[in-house]
Design a protein around this motif. Structure first.
Motif, PDB file in Angstrom:
ATOM      1  N   HIS A  15       7.288   4.271   2.872  1.00 56.07           N
ATOM      2  CA  HIS A  15       6.018   4.359   2.605  1.00 56.07           C
ATOM      3  C   HIS A  15       5.861   3.240   1.841  1.00 56.07           C
ATOM      4  O   HIS A  15       4.444   2.766   1.457  1.00 56.07           O
ATOM      5  CB  HIS A  15       5.220   5.899   3.308  1.00 56.07           C
ATOM      6  CG  HIS A  15       5.209   7.247   4.398  1.00 56.07           C
ATOM      7  ND1 HIS A  15       4.308   5.961   5.633  1.00 56.07           N
ATOM      8  CD2 HIS A  15       6.322   7.582   4.728  1.00 56.07           C
ATOM      9  CE1 HIS A  15       4.255   7.101   6.684  1.00 56.07           C
ATOM     10  NE2 HIS A  15       5.756   7.895   5.980  1.00 56.07           N
ATOM     11  N   ASN A  16       6.197   3.544   1.101  1.00 55.17           N
ATOM     12  CA  ASN A  16       5.889   1.940  -0.077  1.00 55.17           C
ATOM     13  C   ASN A  16       6.439   1.185  -0.020  1.00 55.17           C
ATOM     14  O   ASN A  16       6.540   0.231  -0.628  1.00 55.17           O
ATOM     15  CB  ASN A  16       6.397   2.602  -1.249  1.00 55.17           C
ATOM     16  CG  ASN A  16       6.143   4.085  -1.809  1.00 55.17           C
ATOM     17  OD1 ASN A  16       4.666   4.562  -1.687  1.00 55.17           O
ATOM     18  ND2 ASN A  16       6.995   4.975  -3.069  1.00 55.17           N
ATOM     19  N   ALA A  17       6.680   0.658   1.459  1.00 57.78           N
ATOM     20  CA  ALA A  17       7.345  -0.504   1.751  1.00 57.78           C
ATOM     21  C   ALA A  17       6.260  -1.859   1.679  1.00 57.78           C
ATOM     22  O   ALA A  17       5.109  -1.560   1.609  1.00 57.78           O
ATOM     23  CB  ALA A  17       8.133  -0.664   3.099  1.00 57.78           C
ATOM     24  N   TYR A  18       6.314  -2.838   0.605  1.00 57.95           N
ATOM     25  CA  TYR A  18       5.346  -3.991   1.130  1.00 57.95           C
ATOM     26  C   TYR A  18       6.179  -4.737   2.154  1.00 57.95           C
ATOM     27  O   TYR A  18       7.024  -5.492   2.138  1.00 57.95           O
ATOM     28  CB  TYR A  18       5.759  -4.477  -0.370  1.00 57.95           C
ATOM     29  CG  TYR A  18       5.016  -5.982   0.002  1.00 57.95           C
ATOM     30  CD1 TYR A  18       3.513  -6.110  -0.380  1.00 57.95           C
ATOM     31  CD2 TYR A  18       5.800  -7.559  -0.306  1.00 57.95           C
ATOM     32  CE1 TYR A  18       2.574  -6.561  -0.304  1.00 57.95           C
ATOM     33  CE2 TYR A  18       4.946  -8.707  -0.631  1.00 57.95           C
ATOM     34  CZ  TYR A  18       3.327  -8.230  -0.219  1.00 57.95           C
ATOM     35  OH  TYR A  18       2.659  -9.350  -0.522  1.00 57.95           O
ATOM     36  N   ALA A  19       5.769  -4.943   3.758  1.00 57.35           N
ATOM     37  CA  ALA A  19       5.877  -5.520   4.743  1.00 57.35           C
ATOM     38  C   ALA A  19       5.129  -6.324   5.764  1.00 57.35           C
ATOM     39  O   ALA A  19       4.786  -5.680   6.473  1.00 57.35           O
ATOM     40  CB  ALA A  19       7.299  -4.341   5.444  1.00 57.35           C
ATOM     41  N   PRO A  20       4.407  -6.650   4.643  1.00 61.80           N
ATOM     42  CA  PRO A  20       3.263  -7.612   4.987  1.00 61.80           C
ATOM     43  C   PRO A  20       3.383  -8.866   6.570  1.00 61.80           C
ATOM     44  O   PRO A  20       2.485  -8.899   6.714  1.00 61.80           O
ATOM     45  CB  PRO A  20       2.252  -7.643   4.027  1.00 61.80           C
ATOM     46  CG  PRO A  20       3.371  -8.425   3.047  1.00 61.80           C
ATOM     47  CD  PRO A  20       4.376  -7.780   3.175  1.00 61.80           C
TER      48      PRO A  20
END
Ligand code: THU
Length: 139
Positions: A15-20
């Motif tokens: 839920h903290n991923a940076y996957a834009p």
């Protein structure tokens, strides 16, 4: 820590991923042989090739926190968009460096699947291959 708890830690990290760019958030939680739990998530970049996977993020974070002698007992991996989410080839090699013994992912219904690491990367290349016969593994 049991399988379910390690998977829960991986899910929280996802839920903290940076996957834009991929919209494919992943979390990983490793437990070391001495019982420490360290998590990571994928972190992407506008220069796509600079993305780092959750598993390698967890390993590098563990080394930064605990030092270079960590040994990975087990890694749990959760992808929020797909199950099971197996570690990619690059991450398998990096986990191998720290002697990872087992991998846990979730199946389509959320139940744990645990495999020995050697099932994911058989006949692997590791640090011991670089030790000369008389150095007793020291560097
Ligand atoms: N990814 C991981 O973080 N771990 C895996 O095991 C598979 C792939 C990430 C990389 C990229 O940010 C996104 O998932 C899509 O490939």
């Amino acid at each position: 820590m049991d399988h379910a708890a390690l998977l829960t830690a991986a899910r929280e990290a996802a839920h903290n991923a940076y996957a834009p760019y991929s919209h494919f958030p992943v979390g990983a939680a490793i437990i070391t042989t001495t019982g420490e739990i360290i998590c990571g998530c994928n972190v992407e970049n506008a220069a796509y090739g600079e993305a780092i996977c959750a598993e390698r993020n967890a390993i590098t974070t563990a080394v930064a926190a605990l030092g270079p002698n960590i040994q990975v007992d087990t890694v749990a991996v959760v992808g929020l968009q797909a199950a099971p989410c197996w570690p990619c080839g690059a991450c398998r090699q990096v986990l191998r460096e720290f002697n990872c013994r087992g991998v846990i992912v979730e199946d389509e219904s959320g139940s744990p699947i645990q495999l020995p690491f050697a099932d994911l990367l058989p006949h692997s290349f590791g640090p011991e291959a670089l030790h000369s016969p008389d150095d007793h593994g020291e560097h």
